[in-house]
Design a protein around this motif. Structure first.
Motif: not given
Length: 384
Positions: A181-182, A55, A49-50, A124-127, A145, A52-53
């Motif tokens: 949210q990560l 940038n 998951r990290p 990193l670019m969580p929404s 988080d 996948q975020q």
């Protein structure tokens, strides 16, 4: 000509308690397999998951990189070779480190993974990050988080109510300025994002030029494979450029091959299928023994081994089919409990359900075949 299916169903249903026991055994085996696959899948998906975020499209890492929670470092200055390279639009450094987070209410310490990013171009670019870039620049502050474990304290509740939350990281007073949210990994119980300047304050012994990962953004018309190949040539043997997908795969392979998790989960799946196979074998073997005279009569009437053996195989398939749906429902509920309790991404996928169903059919059919060994050797003259 006799129809096998009614015979197979009658043989199973005329002893309801035995049928219930067989369904419970196969269902339990399915739930055990689903549980192991869910945990392993949740582990591997959560570790990705990290990444996948990120940038960007490519990631620059040291050759000795093992996993996201324990990365090696390299000089930030090496990334200057990337900037200005044909097809490259930008570059974002990512710093990673672990500190002890203090729960101010219980005074208990919990390990936190701190990720340092450039507020102007975060790696990193969580929404939620886009709207909180100004919060990242506040001195002595971090973003928290929401998926972190409850041992961190009532951080989410306080901030959602508009109240401040202050704690200590390795003895340094730190304020939480926002949420994102990560999702948890096995690296730590808490995830934090902060600016590169705040990261250096939290890790004063670190070399400011030291980073763990470089995230590369490409121009819209660039060929990512071509840029990756050329970057690998100019950066030399100490660094490696991977696509985001390749880095995710490398993360999963680390947990599968270099830790005990892969072996443990694999043995759990094997044990589950073994339990189901043994249960079906015992039930069908007993059923063959109890009705040996009927099967001998059928063979004496001219029905060949294939016909009578397929009756038992059909019984095993019926057991597999009837036990699957209840076990699927129970497993889906169990996944929900696991996800809430652990924070891991444990979801029931169509491919996983299809895999377990297919393997259950094959295993039950194989057990049914083994249970007919006595039947295949049967000579009607020996019975009568």
């Amino acid at each position: 000509m006799l129809n096998r299916t009614p015979i197979a169903w009658f043989q199973l249903s005329h002893r309801p308690l035995r049928l219930a026991a067989a369904l419970a055994g196969v269902g339990f085996a399915n739930v055990l397999v689903f549980f192991q696959l869910g945990l392993s899948g949740g582990l591997y998906d959560s570790q990705k998951r990290p990444i996948q975020q990120f940038n960007g499209t490519l990631a620059v890492i040291p050759r000795r990189y093992t996993n996201f929670g324990e990365p090696a470092c390299f000089p930030r200055s090496r990334l200057t070779q990337v900037l200005g390279f044909q097809g490259v639009r930008g570059m974002s450094p990512l710093q990673l480190g672990k500190l002890q987070w203090l729960n101010p209410e219980t005074q208990a310490s919990t390990q936190a993974l701190v990720m340092g990013v450039d507020p102007g171009n975060p790696a990193l670019m969580p929404s939620e990050i886009g709207a909180q870039r100004s919060s990242l620049q506040l001195q002595g502050g971090v973003l928290f988080d929401k998926a972190s474990k409850d041992s961190a304290g009532p951080v989410k509740t306080r901030l959602e109510q508009g109240q401040p939350f202050t704690t200590e990281l390795n003895g340094q007073r730190t304020s939480v300025n926002g949420l994102f949210q990560l999702g948890l990994t096995f690296a730590a119980d808490i995830n934090l994002i902060t600016s590169t300047s705040n990261f250096q304050s939290l890790f004063p012994d670190r070399d400011p030029d030291e980073i763990q990962i470089g995230v590369v953004q490409l121009q819209s018309d660039a060929d990512s494979s071509d840029v990756q190949s050329r970057l690998n040539k100019i950066l030399g043997p100490s660094l490696q450029v991977l696509s985001i997908e390749e880095l995710q795969l490398r993360e999963v392979e680390h947990w599968k091959r270099n830790t005990s998790f892969g072996l443990i989960f694999g043995l759990g799946v094997l044990m589950g299928f073994s339990v189901g196979g043994i249960v079906v074998y015992q039930i069908l073997y007993s059923e063959v023994g109890e009705h040996i005279s009927e099967y001998a009569t059928m063979k004496a009437m001219g029905y060949d081994d294939r016909f009578v053996v397929l009756i038992i195989i059909q019984e095993s398939i019926i057991l597999a089919g009837l036990a699957f749906l209840p076990s699927l429902i129970v497993s889906a509920l169990l996944y929900r409990v696991l996800m809430q309790a652990t924070g891991l991404l444990v979801v029931m996928s169509l491919s996983r359900a299809a895999l377990v169903f297919t393997m259950t059919l094959l295993l039950c059919s194989g057990s049914g075949w083994l249970a007919t060994a006595k039947l295949r050797r049967l000579d009607p003259a020996d019975v009568f």
